[in-house]
Design an enzyme around this catalytic site. Structure first.
Site, PDB file in Angstrom:
ATOM      1  N   ALA A   1     100.201  73.601 116.717  1.00  0.00           N
ATOM      2  CA  ALA A   1     101.311  72.486 115.325  1.00  0.00           C
ATOM      3  C   ALA A   1     100.705  71.679 115.833  1.00  0.00           C
ATOM      4  O   ALA A   1      99.711  71.462 116.445  1.00  0.00           O
ATOM      5  CB  ALA A   1     103.220  72.581 116.551  1.00  0.00           C
TER       6      ALA A   1
ATOM      7  N   GLU B   1     101.921  81.939 116.304  1.00  0.00           N
ATOM      8  CA  GLU B   1     102.266  82.582 116.301  1.00  0.00           C
ATOM      9  C   GLU B   1     103.576  82.488 114.798  1.00  0.00           C
ATOM     10  O   GLU B   1     104.309  83.475 113.952  1.00  0.00           O
ATOM     11  CB  GLU B   1     103.542  81.470 116.900  1.00  0.00           C
ATOM     12  CG  GLU B   1     103.014  81.229 118.231  1.00  0.00           C
ATOM     13  CD  GLU B   1     104.111  79.890 118.822  1.00  0.00           C
ATOM     14  OE1 GLU B   1     103.636  78.568 118.962  1.00  0.00           O
ATOM     15  OE2 GLU B   1     104.549  80.073 120.125  1.00  0.00           O
TER      16      GLU B   1
ATOM     17  N   GLY C   1     100.291  77.541 116.805  1.00  0.00           N
ATOM     18  CA  GLY C   1     101.854  77.810 115.808  1.00  0.00           C
ATOM     19  C   GLY C   1     100.708  78.571 115.205  1.00  0.00           C
ATOM     20  O   GLY C   1     101.477  79.359 114.815  1.00  0.00           O
TER      21      GLY C   1
ATOM     22  N   GLU D   1      98.534  76.431 124.058  1.00  0.00           N
ATOM     23  CA  GLU D   1      99.687  75.489 125.061  1.00  0.00           C
ATOM     24  C   GLU D   1      99.350  75.475 126.140  1.00  0.00           C
ATOM     25  O   GLU D   1      99.694  73.830 126.975  1.00  0.00           O
ATOM     26  CB  GLU D   1     100.800  75.665 124.213  1.00  0.00           C
ATOM     27  CG  GLU D   1     101.176  76.058 123.020  1.00  0.00           C
ATOM     28  CD  GLU D   1     100.662  77.359 122.290  1.00  0.00           C
ATOM     29  OE1 GLU D   1      99.790  78.043 123.305  1.00  0.00           O
ATOM     30  OE2 GLU D   1     101.558  77.239 121.481  1.00  0.00           O
TER      31      GLU D   1
HETATM   32  N1  CO8 Z   1      97.149  68.845 115.344  1.00  0.00           N
HETATM   33  C1  CO8 Z   1      96.515  68.319 114.553  1.00  0.00           C
HETATM   34  N2  CO8 Z   1      95.548  67.990 114.021  1.00  0.00           N
HETATM   35  C2  CO8 Z   1      94.756  68.657 114.211  1.00  0.00           C
HETATM   36  C3  CO8 Z   1      94.567  70.070 114.763  1.00  0.00           C
HETATM   37  C4  CO8 Z   1      96.263  69.821 115.349  1.00  0.00           C
HETATM   38  N3  CO8 Z   1      96.610  71.129 116.138  1.00  0.00           N
HETATM   39  N4  CO8 Z   1      94.138  70.748 114.908  1.00  0.00           N
HETATM   40  C5  CO8 Z   1      93.114  69.899 114.311  1.00  0.00           C
HETATM   41  N5  CO8 Z   1      93.385  69.343 113.964  1.00  0.00           N
HETATM   42  C6  CO8 Z   1      92.889  67.818 113.674  1.00  0.00           C
HETATM   43  C7  CO8 Z   1      91.586  67.214 113.858  1.00  0.00           C
HETATM   44  O1  CO8 Z   1      92.121  65.805 114.477  1.00  0.00           O
HETATM   45  C8  CO8 Z   1      90.468  66.062 113.245  1.00  0.00           C
HETATM   46  O2  CO8 Z   1      91.023  65.404 112.478  1.00  0.00           O
HETATM   47  P1  CO8 Z   1      90.329  64.071 112.562  1.00  0.00           P
HETATM   48  O3  CO8 Z   1      89.289  64.997 111.440  1.00  0.00           O
HETATM   49  O4  CO8 Z   1      91.349  63.206 111.809  1.00  0.00           O
HETATM   50  O5  CO8 Z   1      89.623  63.930 113.657  1.00  0.00           O
HETATM   51  C9  CO8 Z   1      90.486  67.902 112.344  1.00  0.00           C
HETATM   52  O6  CO8 Z   1      91.488  68.358 112.292  1.00  0.00           O
HETATM   53  C10 CO8 Z   1      89.306  68.652 112.461  1.00  0.00           C
HETATM   54  O7  CO8 Z   1      89.748  69.420 113.423  1.00  0.00           O
HETATM   55  P2  CO8 Z   1      88.225  68.585 114.856  1.00  0.00           P
HETATM   56  O8  CO8 Z   1      87.564  67.266 114.115  1.00  0.00           O
HETATM   57  O9  CO8 Z   1      88.879  69.280 115.976  1.00  0.00           O
HETATM   58  O10 CO8 Z   1      86.929  70.421 114.037  1.00  0.00           O
HETATM   59  P3  CO8 Z   1      86.116  70.989 114.838  1.00  0.00           P
HETATM   60  O11 CO8 Z   1      85.541  72.035 114.360  1.00  0.00           O
HETATM   61  O12 CO8 Z   1      85.122  70.059 116.091  1.00  0.00           O
HETATM   62  O13 CO8 Z   1      87.643  71.617 116.003  1.00  0.00           O
HETATM   63  C11 CO8 Z   1      89.480  73.489 116.494  1.00  0.00           C
HETATM   64  C12 CO8 Z   1      88.389  72.785 115.714  1.00  0.00           C
HETATM   65  C13 CO8 Z   1      88.450  74.330 117.882  1.00  0.00           C
HETATM   66  C14 CO8 Z   1      90.628  73.994 116.061  1.00  0.00           C
HETATM   67  C15 CO8 Z   1      89.755  72.167 117.627  1.00  0.00           C
HETATM   68  O14 CO8 Z   1      90.495  71.159 116.488  1.00  0.00           O
HETATM   69  C16 CO8 Z   1      91.278  72.200 117.862  1.00  0.00           C
HETATM   70  O15 CO8 Z   1      91.033  72.676 119.459  1.00  0.00           O
HETATM   71  N6  CO8 Z   1      92.828  71.681 117.588  1.00  0.00           N
HETATM   72  C17 CO8 Z   1      93.602  72.071 118.142  1.00  0.00           C
HETATM   73  C18 CO8 Z   1      93.890  74.068 118.726  1.00  0.00           C
HETATM   74  C19 CO8 Z   1      95.359  73.448 119.955  1.00  0.00           C
HETATM   75  O16 CO8 Z   1      95.710  73.258 120.601  1.00  0.00           O
HETATM   76  N7  CO8 Z   1      96.423  74.204 119.234  1.00  0.00           N
HETATM   77  C20 CO8 Z   1      97.432  74.066 119.116  1.00  0.00           C
HETATM   78  C21 CO8 Z   1      98.049  73.120 118.921  1.00  0.00           C
HETATM   79  S1  CO8 Z   1     100.398  73.647 120.283  1.00  0.00           S
HETATM   80  C22 CO8 Z   1     100.853  74.279 119.340  1.00  0.00           C
HETATM   81  O17 CO8 Z   1     100.596  74.852 118.149  1.00  0.00           O
HETATM   82  C23 CO8 Z   1     102.246  74.237 120.050  1.00  0.00           C
HETATM   83  C24 CO8 Z   1     103.116  75.457 119.175  1.00  0.00           C
HETATM   84  C25 CO8 Z   1     104.562  75.234 119.005  1.00  0.00           C
HETATM   85  C26 CO8 Z   1     105.298  73.879 119.646  1.00  0.00           C
HETATM   86  C27 CO8 Z   1     106.713  73.302 120.038  1.00  0.00           C
HETATM   87  C28 CO8 Z   1     107.123  72.458 119.705  1.00  0.00           C
HETATM   88  C29 CO8 Z   1     107.572  71.709 120.769  1.00  0.00           C
END
Ligand code: CO8
Length: 275
Positions: free
Chosen positions: A63, A111, A108, A131
């Protein structure tokens, strides 16, 4: 639509989540567009669906953390409900859905893959429920579906530790059915990328589903999904009703008729008509 592409060929639909600059993270607009896409599927035509992410790096990186970061308790609950409603629609779509996981499937992303009937992945796939490390719980069904798919012990370990796992481990615990790698010729040249092989594999599974009688396939999906939510006595009643429901259909007559036909008149593929 800005973030979803949708194509149908030979009764197989491909839905692509297309927000590569955020690694296909799910914000409200992506969820809304996905919801509308699911509503618009023509079930007279489509017999299987493939869900994937744009690009070779990420299926869905979760998400949208930026959007979630300022939510109040009430807004958080509403966002969780929005995701859960869309994922439940996907899970209960009458036709089978194959998640072709081409890279990160985190939060997500894991999920949404678990809301599909079948999961396959490329060898660069990474799964996880990060999360707890972000200060929240999995909120799009992860606390429920992961335990149902891989068992309670492994699900609790993955969720409490927020540790990501690679494709091989996802395969070992039964989270994915198949892993696809790049094809390389004798000279070491890549003849097909892992992503291309993944999509070809997804198409092959989808075609195998689409060849069978649509009413029967739908009833199988319903029987498995609904039966798993109840005790065995009620579950077999669900099965009996859906089994009975196949009879007197044109497809049941065509399928059994072909089996019983003389050898020289048997069709290799029965032209099921979905009625
Ligand atoms: N949300 C928003 N932006 C994201 C997300 C995300 N989940 N994942 C990646 N991005 C964006 C980054 O911010 C970045 O943007 P920018 O270039 O503008 O800075 C771009 O995508 C590229 O990402 P990275 O530079 O971080 O790329 P890397 O190759 O260095 O890393 C990763 C890749 C490891 C996937 C890293 O991006 C990461 O850890 N992302 C987050 C993963 C994560 O934690 N996901 C879980 C999110 S929580 C969730 O899903 C909860 C679901 C339930 C919700 C319930 C609601 C109440």
């Amino acid at each position: 639509m800005e973030f979803i592409t949708y194509e149908v060929n030979n009764a197989v639909a491909v839905i692509t989540i297309n927000r590569p600059r955020a690694l296909n993270a799910l914000n409200s607009q992506v969820l809304e567009e996905l919801d509308q896409t699911l509503d618009a599927i023509d079930l007279e035509v489509v017999r299987a669906v493939i869900l994937t992410g744009a690009g070779e790096k990420s299926f869905v990186a979760g998400a949208d953390i930026g959007e979630m970061s300022t939510l109040t308790k009430a807004e958080g609950e509403a966002f969780g409900k929005k995701g859960n409603d869309v994922f439940r629609k996907l899970e209960t779509l009458p036709v089978p859905v194959i998640a072709a996981v081409n890279g990160f499937a985190l939060g997500g992303g894991c999920e949404i893959a678990m809301s599909c009937d079948i999961r396959i992945c490329s060898d660069n796939a990474v799964f996880g429920q990060p999360e707890a490390g972000l200060g929240i719980t999995p909120g799009f069904g992860g606390t429920q579906r992961l335990a149902r798919i891989v068992g309670v012990g492994i699900a609790k370990q993955m969720i409490y530790t927020a540790r990501n796992i690679k494709a091989q481990e996802a395969y070992r615990i039964g989270l994915v059915n198949e892993i696809y790698s790049a094809a390389v010729d004798e000279a070491g040249n890549v003849t097909a990328t892992a992503q291309e092989n993944l999509m070809a594999g997804a198409q092959k599974i989808a075609a195998g589903i689409a060849r069978n009688a649509p009413i029967a396939v739908r009833n199988c999906k319903k029987a498995i999904n609904e039966g798993l939510q109840t005790d065995i006595d009620q579950a077999i009643v669900i099965e009996e009703k859906l089994f009975g429901d196949c009879f007197e259909t044109e497809d049941q007559r065509a399928g059994m008729g072909n089996f019983l036909a003389p050898k020289d008149q048997k069709l290799k593929t029965v032209p099921f008509k979905n009625r």
